[in-house]
Design an enzyme around this catalytic site. Structure first.
Site, PDB file in Angstrom:
ATOM      1  N   SER A 181       0.846  -1.183   0.000  1.00 33.33           N
ATOM      2  CA  SER A 181       0.000   0.000   0.000  1.00 33.33           C
ATOM      3  C   SER A 181       0.891   1.247   0.000  1.00 33.33           C
ATOM      4  CB  SER A 181      -0.955  -0.038   1.201  1.00 33.33           C
ATOM      5  OG  SER A 181      -1.982   0.890   1.053  1.00 33.33           O
TER       6      SER A 181
ATOM      7  N   ASP B  23      -9.474  -4.104  -5.512  1.00 26.39           N
ATOM      8  CA  ASP B  23      -8.901  -3.232  -4.483  1.00 26.39           C
ATOM      9  C   ASP B  23      -9.665  -1.908  -4.430  1.00 26.39           C
ATOM     10  OD1 ASP B  23      -7.266  -1.678  -2.813  1.00 26.39           O
ATOM     11  OD2 ASP B  23      -5.461  -2.694  -3.498  1.00 26.39           O
TER      12      ASP B  23
ATOM     13  N   HIS C  92      -8.041  -5.000  -1.320  1.00 36.05           N
ATOM     14  CA  HIS C  92      -6.809  -4.441  -0.764  1.00 36.05           C
ATOM     15  C   HIS C  92      -6.174  -5.346   0.276  1.00 36.05           C
ATOM     16  CE1 HIS C  92      -4.117  -1.045  -0.345  1.00 36.05           C
ATOM     17  NE2 HIS C  92      -4.256  -1.054   0.969  1.00 36.05           N
TER      18      HIS C  92
END
Length: 690
Positions: A540, A625, A660
């Protein structure tokens, strides 16, 4: 097998009199239905599998190792909330748990509330969101996401009959808060485009969702929205959080149709957490206190900060992270020199009574956090503890004496012995003189100290999120093969207080990258790793870190793992239709402002790829995501293939079902970790692709 080469379609972007050409802009498909996009992702998946096919056996061995350390039949320690004790169990090869409640700690009259394995049947992805029992303990609300986009549907269950109610709430954040009438719930509705929660609705059981009442809508899209309930359960909170500002509203939990009340005026730069127990509100606030202080106020005093009473003062060298409220105690979570600590304050009638008592732990670096303590009228508190060598442990502390009792420690199946491993806390001097904390762990009999070990360095460094050193049974697979594992606590986290965060954001973001690079060079110089065997990993915002670092210092790393990475920072932050953009202007900057544009343009990984040799690279993402859209790593990989001048591996793996957080389930999620470890070990061997 040839690497997939993406077509180029020139797309001109112009801002502040400057032009950028993005040849891979076409890869964006908000609906995730474009056949050409999906075909390219599948081609990348096949290429990744093919290029690692010679090591498929080792990857399966690694997966078996990771899975084999997990106790198959396990349960949580029951926690009392109201008349019942709640716990969960998991067994065999089940991916998910089962939730129970009983009338005693020992499990008398145990009743099954939810079997998540059954709920997940027929879904490639399943995430159970918040589970909330009604105040009268007769009804259950639970939220579920089956897409990976963090869009939850709320379902209700009658606990007496086991039957589902007809009520269903769609497109929610996954939180449900019950009013005290046991018939009304509040939830947050998402914007379908930006996936931002921005509306609070009131729902009465037995009515259609279309009849729900909008009780609050936030027009400022820089705020995240959440719900909560006060410690004394008298108020329902609407919590708004931006990067630098908090704002809280309340609803009378006994009168759910009452109007929403603003607790205190919104003030730019004022961050706070607020709770209520009895006659007082309790506030952890940064008002005139960068590292926060602990305050209290009555309802009449609350709107006027000048009338607040200070309970624990601000300290320049201690970050006050949170406070857990009990009838006769306050349990403060603090951080000093990067290390978490707990301090118990006994109080009477809203005033400190006696001397504050610290709760002690022994490891040189560790993670600890306040666990579930749903009832305030007790004299014991549960705390979770873990270090790089100590598996997760649940302790119960006597708040009067400080005496602690171990309730449970994570069991690592196999031959694990904590004494075989050692951890250290170092401070590395960065190029500007700042001292960067680093947490290290290695296997004692395999660590040479002469600079010959392979080294894996992990980092994140954003949003003030601190990656504390905690136990991971997965990393043992590398430690047992001679790796040293290091966590670089770079600027952008709050490891060394609020100022540590502020020094790694906005115009200071380059400090995060410098810190990570400087830590790598120092660890090699100190003999913790071989200069040609350094690996790095991040996900991330940590994926952004990886992308920036290998643009700026590619020669330092043999291979990197780059997961759900935020790589196309400039284009994303210029597009308010993309989830999370407007919320994060205070983190990265608003590139509609020319100064912020130039700052971001200087480090944005996608925009700074150049013709040079790069390390071996493994990139992973999820098609669905919701935080970092799949096309960011997709575009980055395509451009990297075009520019890089080396013959190193560049592999890209997309999970076509997940979001995610990666794959759901306790075992399936280990496949990605096995893939990364296998990739590192493959590149550590003599590389036939050179």
């Amino acid at each position: 097998m040839q690497a997939p080469i993406a077509k180029k379609v020139p797309h001109l972007l112009s801002h502040h009199g400057q032009q950028r050409q993005d040849d891979y802009y076409w890869m964006r498909d908000d609906k995730r239905e474009n056949p050409e996009v999906l075909a390219h992702l599948e081609a990348e998946n096949r290429y990744c599998q093919q290029m690692l096919s010679s090591t498929a056996q080792r990857q399966q061995q690694l997966f078996a190792e990771l899975k084999g350390r997990i106790k198959k039949d396990d349960n949580t320690v029951p926690v009392k909330d109201g008349a019942y004790w709640y716990h969960s169990e998991v067994s065999g090869d089940e991916e998910y748990g089962r939730h129970f409640r009983a009338t005693s700690f020992s499990g008398d009259n145990k009743t099954l509330l939810l079997d998540v394995n059954q709920l997940a049947q027929g879904h490639d992805f399943y995430d159970l969101g918040e589970v909330a029992v009604s105040p009268n303990e007769q009804l259950l609300a639970y939220a579920e996401d089956t897409s990976g986009r963090r869009i939850y549907t709320v379902v209700f269950k009658d606990l007496a009959t086991g039957e589902l109610l007809s009520d269903t709430l769609t497109n929610t954040e996954g939180q449900v808060v019950w009013a005290n009438d046991n018939q009304t719930v509040f939830y947050v509705r998402k914007d379908e485009q930006t996936l931002l929660g921005y509306q609070v609705f009131r729902h009465r059981l037995g009515t259609a969702q279309e009849q729900d009442v909008l009780v609050y809508e936030e027009s400022d899209r820089s705020f995240y929205m959440g719900l909560g309930k006060s410690r004394d359960e008298s108020l329902i909170f609407i919590d708004l959080e931006a990067t630098e500002t908090s704002h809280t509203f309340a609803i009378d939990a006994d009168n759910p149709c009452a109007p929403v009340t603003e607790l205190l005026p919104r003030t730019q730069g004022h961050l706070y957490d607020i709770d209520k127990l009895g006659e007082h509100f309790y506030i952890v606030s940064n008002w005139q206190a960068k590292n926060f202080r602990f305050m209290q106020a009555t309802a009449a005093q609350l709107a006027d900060l000048q009338q607040w009473q200070e309970l624990v003062a601000h300290r320049d060298d201690v970050l006050l992270e949170s406070v857990e409220l009990f009838e006769h105690y306050w349990l403060l979570t603090e951080r000093q020199q990067g290390q978490i600590g707990f301090v118990v304050y006994q109080h009477r009638q809203g005033k400190v009574a006696g001397t504050p008592m610290p709760l002690q732990f022994a490891d040189p670096c560790y993670f600890a956090g306040v666990a579930m303590n749903p009832e305030p009228n007790v004299s014991k508190a549960r705390v979770f503890y873990s270090s790089l060598t100590t598996p997760g442990s649940l302790f119960e502390f006597d708040l009067a004496t400080g005496e602690k009792t171990l309730l449970k420690q994570q069991q690592v199946v196999g031959e694990f012995n904590a004494d075989d491993y050692a951890s250290e806390r170092l401070f590395i001097t960065a190029r500007d003189g700042e001292q960067v904390p680093v947490s290290l762990v290695y296997r004692c009999d395999l660590f040479t100290g002469d600079g010959s070990n392979p080294l894996l360095q992990y980092g994140y460094g954003a949003y003030g999120i601190t990656i504390d050193p905690s136990f991971s049974s997965t990393i043992l697979s590398l430690l047992d093969r001679g790796f040293v594992y290091a966590i670089a606590h770079i600027r952008g986290s709050e490891m060394l207080g609020r100022q540590w965060y502020e020094a790694g954001k906005l115009k200071h973001k380059q400090n995060s990258f410098n810190d990570f690079i400087d830590v790598t060079e120092a660890l090699v110089a100190k003999g913790y790793g071989a200069e040609d065997k350094v690996f790095a990993s991040g996900g991330s915002a940590g994926g952004l870190l990886m992308g920036a670092v290998i643009n700026q210092a590619p020669h330092l790393y043999r291979a990197i793992g780059c997961h759900v990475p935020f790589l196309d920072v400039l284009t994303t932050m210029l597009d308010e239709s993309i989830p999370l953009t407007t919320n994060e202007y205070d983190e990265w900057g608003n590139p509609n402002d020319e100064g912020d544009y130039q700052t971001i343009a200087a480090y944005s990984p996608y925009d700074n790829i150049k013709a040079q040799d790069y390390p071996h690279i493994l990139v992973t993402t999820g098609l669905h995501d919701s935080q970092v859209q799949y096309w960011e790593p997709m575009k980055w990989v395509a451009k990297m293939r075009e520019y890089k001048t080396d013959n190193h591996l560049l592999l890209f793996k997309t999970d076509m079902e997940s979001g995610h957080g990666g794959a759901s389930g306790r075992f399936k999620s280990l496949q990605e970790k096995a893939l990364e470890f296998n990739f590192f070990l493959h590149t550590l061997a003599e590389d036939e692709h050179q």
